[in-house]
Design a protein around this motif. Structure first.
Motif, short mmCIF file in Angstrom:
data_model
loop_
_atom_site.label_atom_id
_atom_site.label_comp_id
_atom_site.label_asym_id
_atom_site.label_seq_id
_atom_site.Cartn_x
_atom_site.Cartn_y
_atom_site.Cartn_z
N PRO A 67 0.81 -1.22 0.00
CA PRO A 67 0.00 0.00 0.00
C PRO A 67 0.84 1.27 0.00
O PRO A 67 0.55 2.21 -0.76
CB PRO A 67 -0.83 -0.12 1.28
N VAL B 293 -12.00 -1.00 3.98
CA VAL B 293 -12.04 -2.13 4.92
C VAL B 293 -12.04 -3.39 4.08
O VAL B 293 -13.02 -3.69 3.40
CB VAL B 293 -13.29 -2.05 5.83
N ILE C 33 -7.47 0.30 4.68
CA ILE C 33 -6.50 0.89 3.77
C ILE C 33 -7.08 2.19 3.24
O ILE C 33 -8.26 2.24 2.87
CB ILE C 33 -6.19 -0.06 2.59
N LEU D 99 -4.57 -1.98 11.26
CA LEU D 99 -5.48 -2.97 11.85
C LEU D 99 -6.27 -2.26 12.95
O LEU D 99 -5.68 -1.55 13.77
CB LEU D 99 -4.66 -4.12 12.45
N TRP E 7 -12.47 -7.24 14.45
CA TRP E 7 -11.12 -6.88 13.99
C TRP E 7 -11.14 -6.66 12.49
O TRP E 7 -11.52 -7.56 11.75
CB TRP E 7 -10.13 -7.99 14.35
N ILE F 81 -9.86 0.71 18.61
CA ILE F 81 -8.42 0.99 18.67
C ILE F 81 -7.81 0.85 17.28
O ILE F 81 -8.25 0.05 16.45
CB ILE F 81 -7.69 0.12 19.71
N PHE G 196 -0.67 4.78 -0.24
CA PHE G 196 -1.74 4.49 0.71
C PHE G 196 -1.16 4.09 2.06
O PHE G 196 0.02 3.77 2.15
CB PHE G 196 -2.61 3.34 0.19
N LEU H 174 -4.30 0.27 15.25
CA LEU H 174 -3.00 -0.35 15.51
C LEU H 174 -2.15 -0.47 14.24
O LEU H 174 -1.94 -1.57 13.73
CB LEU H 174 -3.22 -1.76 16.12
N PRO H 175 -1.67 0.65 13.70
CA PRO H 175 -0.85 0.54 12.49
C PRO H 175 0.45 -0.21 12.76
O PRO H 175 1.00 -0.12 13.86
CB PRO H 175 -0.57 2.00 12.12
N ALA H 176 0.91 -0.96 11.77
CA ALA H 176 2.17 -1.70 11.94
C ALA H 176 3.33 -0.72 11.91
O ALA H 176 3.34 0.24 11.13
CB ALA H 176 2.31 -2.73 10.83
N THR H 177 4.29 -0.96 12.78
CA THR H 177 5.52 -0.15 12.76
C THR H 177 6.68 -0.93 12.15
O THR H 177 7.62 -0.34 11.64
CB THR H 177 5.93 0.26 14.19
N ASN H 178 6.62 -2.25 12.23
CA ASN H 178 7.66 -3.10 11.67
C ASN H 178 7.02 -4.34 11.08
O ASN H 178 6.08 -4.88 11.65
CB ASN H 178 8.64 -3.57 12.76
N VAL H 179 7.54 -4.78 9.95
CA VAL H 179 7.04 -6.00 9.31
C VAL H 179 8.17 -7.04 9.36
O VAL H 179 9.27 -6.77 8.89
CB VAL H 179 6.67 -5.74 7.84
N TYR H 180 7.90 -8.17 9.99
CA TYR H 180 8.91 -9.24 10.05
C TYR H 180 8.63 -10.34 9.04
O TYR H 180 9.52 -11.07 8.65
CB TYR H 180 8.98 -9.82 11.46
#
Lengths: 157, 160
Positions: free
Chosen positions: A68, A100, A117, A77, A113, A141, A73, A143-149
């Motif tokens: 995204p 959504v 986007i 979550l 949940w 709430i 974009f 909860l945007p991701a800060t790190n992708v593993y």
């Protein structure tokens, strides 16, 4: 073509084709001919097999999946604590946003949940406020991701 | 930067591409460019990492991975990257992200896990917890799918 979804069974060639095309579908003029060459099948046989896998529901779709951010974009979550008697109404309110894309009822106090986007986080926040105002559900709430593993590309069959 | 052609190509391949001899030719015609231009744009978007994955998406339920759970983990921030990498190494883990915790939801690491049955998901989470040395986690099984679609980027405007 009619395929009985429940009775359909994949053979070894079907599985090999699926494993081959999950993450690197050929980007050439005749993609099915290219796949056929690798498996000793002709183009028509590959098209027939892939059509059958699609028809049976094993393949959901064939196409591109994007990052995204790289399209300008943002994604996040969200989770909401929704009283039982409001679940249907809340779901309807949330699902009408095209951004959504996934939404699940889960077993938790935070029971709804969904992923969101959108062109900007401000727009997502505004949409969440709008949803709260419309449904009376205050506790959502973000909860945007800060790190992708890991994002797995492939389900090995 | 994405060109207008790039955006049209993204819109054309974000759905379901035709299962036919010349799928790219069909799609190219639908947006008024040549097959060669279309393929060039697809390859460029792929090489630039705009396309994360190009290919078939399968339904897990129909392919033997019928159970899945989201697991939210509360991991010491000092070890969160290490834990994320360890979780990523598990075969049953499809997604692993760090997210900021909030006051009402203290979890900071998230995984999607897949297995043949729910009990296997529970067992996998137990193994993962053990591998990282984390005790506080929450398995969130889905009770119902409420929506599942692909994002529609750059939908065609009516005046296009």
């Amino acid at each position: 073509m009619t395929v009985d979804r429940d009775k359909f069974a994949m053979d070894a060639t079907d599985k090999a084709i699926i494993n081959r095309i999950q993450s690197d579908f050929p980007r050439t003029e005749r993609p099915y001919a290219a796949i056929g060459q690798e498996f000793g099948l002709d183009e028509a046989q590959v098209i027939e097999r892939v059509s059958r896998l699609k028809e049976s529901g094993i393949i959901r779709r064939i196409g591109g999946n994007f990052v995204p951010d790289k399209l300008g974009f943002v994604s996040t979550l969200c989770a909401a604590r929704v009283p039982k008697d409001k679940v249907e109404m809340f779901t309807e309110a949330v699902n009408q946003y095209p951004g959504v894309t996934h939404n699940y009822l889960r077993e938790n106090d935070y029971n709804i949940w969904f992923t969101f986007i959108s062109p900007s986080m401000d727009e997502i926040k505004a949409n969440l406020s709008e949803i709260s105002a419309k449904t009376g559900v205050e506790d959502i709430i973000n909860l945007p991701a800060t790190n992708v593993y890991k994002i797995r590309a492939q389900f090995e069959l | 930067m994405l060109t207008d052609v790039d955006k049209k190509v993204v819109a054309a391949i974000q759905g379901d591409i035709p299962i036919s001899q010349r799928p790219y030719k069909e799609l190219a015609e639908s947006i008024g460019i040549s097959e060669a231009q279309f393929l060039e744009a697809v390859r460029k978007l792929h090489d630039q990492g705009v396309i994360r994955r190009f290919g078939a998406t399968i339904r897990h339920q129909k392919s033997g991975f019928s159970a899945n759970a989201m697991v939210a983990w509360k991991v010491d921030e000092a070890r969160v990257h290490e834990a994320g990498k360890i979780f990523a190494g598990f075969k049953g883990v499809s997604h692993c992200y760090r997210r900021n915790p909030v006051s009402t939801w203290p979890y900071n690491l998230y995984t999607m896990i897949h297995a043949q049955a729910q009990e296997e998901c529970v067992e996998m989470a137990r193994e993962m917890a053990h591998a990282v040395g984390v005790e506080d986690y929450n398995l969130l099984f889905s009770k119902r799918e409420l929506k599942k679609t692909s994002m529609e980027y750059f939908p065609f405007d009516d005046d296009d």
